[in-house]
Design a protein around this motif. Structure first.
Motif, mmCIF file in Angstrom:
data_model
loop_
_atom_site.group_PDB
_atom_site.id
_atom_site.type_symbol
_atom_site.label_atom_id
_atom_site.label_comp_id
_atom_site.label_asym_id
_atom_site.label_seq_id
_atom_site.Cartn_x
_atom_site.Cartn_y
_atom_site.Cartn_z
ATOM 1 N N ASP A 165 3.660 0.392 -4.603
ATOM 2 C CA ASP A 165 2.276 0.456 -5.070
ATOM 3 C C ASP A 165 2.271 1.217 -6.380
ATOM 4 O OD1 ASP A 165 1.382 -0.848 -2.794
ATOM 5 O OD2 ASP A 165 0.954 1.020 -1.720
ATOM 6 N N PHE A 166 1.524 0.707 -7.357
ATOM 7 C CA PHE A 166 1.433 1.356 -8.672
ATOM 8 C C PHE A 166 -0.015 1.768 -8.938
ATOM 9 C CE2 PHE A 166 4.912 -1.879 -9.343
ATOM 10 C CZ PHE A 166 5.948 -0.955 -9.235
ATOM 11 N N ASN A 167 -0.239 3.060 -9.105
ATOM 12 C CA ASN A 167 -1.543 3.599 -9.462
ATOM 13 C C ASN A 167 -1.566 3.925 -10.948
ATOM 14 O OD1 ASN A 167 -2.864 3.676 -6.869
ATOM 15 N ND2 ASN A 167 -1.546 5.401 -6.315
ATOM 16 N N TYR A 168 -2.443 3.272 -11.691
ATOM 17 C CA TYR A 168 -2.628 3.590 -13.104
ATOM 18 C C TYR A 168 -3.717 4.657 -13.180
ATOM 19 C CZ TYR A 168 -0.002 -0.748 -13.657
ATOM 20 O OH TYR A 168 0.954 -1.732 -13.587
ATOM 21 N N ASN B 146 -7.718 4.280 -13.534
ATOM 22 C CA ASN B 146 -8.298 4.302 -12.193
ATOM 23 C C ASN B 146 -8.241 2.927 -11.519
ATOM 24 O OD1 ASN B 146 -9.494 5.728 -10.017
ATOM 25 N ND2 ASN B 146 -11.510 4.926 -10.574
ATOM 26 N N VAL B 147 -7.095 2.261 -11.658
ATOM 27 C CA VAL B 147 -6.875 0.986 -10.983
ATOM 28 C C VAL B 147 -5.485 1.012 -10.365
ATOM 29 C CG1 VAL B 147 -8.424 -0.344 -12.461
ATOM 30 C CG2 VAL B 147 -6.024 -0.086 -13.110
ATOM 31 N N HIS B 148 -5.205 0.033 -9.515
ATOM 32 C CA HIS B 148 -3.921 0.018 -8.823
ATOM 33 C C HIS B 148 -3.409 -1.405 -8.669
ATOM 34 C CE1 HIS B 148 -6.803 -0.675 -5.501
ATOM 35 N NE2 HIS B 148 -5.848 -1.487 -5.051
ATOM 36 N N GLU B 149 -2.116 -1.503 -8.412
ATOM 37 C CA GLU B 149 -1.463 -2.773 -8.069
ATOM 38 C C GLU B 149 -0.722 -2.561 -6.753
ATOM 39 O OE1 GLU B 149 0.100 -6.666 -8.234
ATOM 40 O OE2 GLU B 149 -1.392 -5.762 -9.561
ATOM 41 N N THR B 150 -0.992 -3.402 -5.754
ATOM 42 C CA THR B 150 -0.370 -3.279 -4.438
ATOM 43 C C THR B 150 0.700 -4.341 -4.267
ATOM 44 O OG1 THR B 150 -2.424 -2.441 -3.486
ATOM 45 C CG2 THR B 150 -0.764 -3.249 -1.963
#
Length: 293
Positions: A143-146, A150-154
């Motif tokens: 999981d990547f939290n930017y 304030n967004v993420h990639e799961t």
């Protein structure tokens, strides 16, 4: 007969030398990089600049050592007119013993100093950063939290079954070129290792402990990322892609993630059962501890 044997040896030596020349000529880029991947980050350049001089020094010592061994074997070989008596026996040779002691100690000290200096640079996180990415490792994806956007990639586990198109299903980490990124690394279950080979940098991710490092990507492109620590049955398939793009493309990706509902950050301590698509907003925020302050 002797002359013929000498000619055969000469031809054989010339052939080996020719093949070696062709091999080295065909992989000139790899030789110039010390057989490391081409550096596409500041950390990669730092590691390469330490690696190549170290190998040059080691190969120099090896050449001298083997040269002395071969010289002694040829110069002092047994001859037909030897009477079988032993040469003069010496108990010690102070100059030689000092030489064999001082030079290795000096070399080790130099290697240690440069290694410690560059290692400190690789893990230093006090330099001013342009953005922060929180990486959460899990069996068997990422999981990547930017954080700044304030967004993420799961990511979900992508089973490599030999069919085409699997790479498109892997989670993708977007990074802007020539921007200093701080990675904050956490594990949701077992020990993992965050590795981007093209960056020539990796770091272990240990449950209950937050690790991190900073890196500046210096080249636009798509690169492979993976877990470098055995973490279970599908460790070899714990892969992700890294896209280093210009700033405007990075901003577009952040806007896309927000538009598809990936707004907010995924907590580290979320269980697998809670990771249901669409329920991210229902997940409670993690308790504030010393490890994530």
């Amino acid at each position: 007969m002797v002359a013929r044997t000498g000619r055969r040896r000469l031809v054989g030596t010339a052939g080996v030398a020719g093949l070696a020349t062709l091999a080295l000529g065909g992989c000139q880029t790899q030789v110039s990089n010390g057989y490391l991947p081409g550096a596409v980050s500041d950390t990669g350049r730092l590691v390469t600049d330490l690696w190549i001089p170290s190998w040059i020094a080691v190969l120099g010592v090896g050449a001298i050592t083997w040269g002395l061994i071969i010289y002694a074997a040829i110069r002092y070989r047994r001859r037909k007119d030897d009477d079988g008596s032993l040469p003069v026996q010496l108990r010690y040779n102070v100059p030689m013993e000092l030489l064999y002691t001082v030079i290795p100690v000096f070399m080790i000290a130099v290697f240690f100093w440069y290694t410690a200096r560059d290692e400190a640079r690789l893990v230093e996180t006090n330099t001013k950063k342009d953005l922060t990415v929180s990486v959460v490792a899990k069996q068997w994806s990422w999981d990547f939290n930017y954080v700044d956007s304030n967004v993420h990639e799961t990511g979900v586990h992508t089973e490599l079954d030999g069919t085409t198109g699997k790479r498109a299903q892997m989670p993708v980490l977007y990074l802007p070129v020539n921007k200093r990124v701080q990675f904050v690394l956490n594990s949701r279950d077992v020990v993992h290792s965050f590795w981007i080979p093209a960056f020539i940098m990796k770091m272990d991710i240990i449950p209950g402990k937050t690790n991190g490092f900073q890196v500046t990507p210096t080249q636009v492109g798509t690169f492979q990322g993976k877990c470098a620590e055995f973490c279970g049955a599908y460790h070899s398939q714990m892969l992700f892609m890294v896209k280093v793009v210009p700033q405007n493309e990075y901003d577009q990706e952040m806007a896309r993630l927000k538009s598809i509902g990936n707004e907010g950050l995924i907590p580290v301590n979320v269980s697998r059962e809670e990771m249901v698509p669409g329920d991210i907003q229902k997940i409670p925020a993690p308790a504030r501890t010393e490890s994530n302050r």
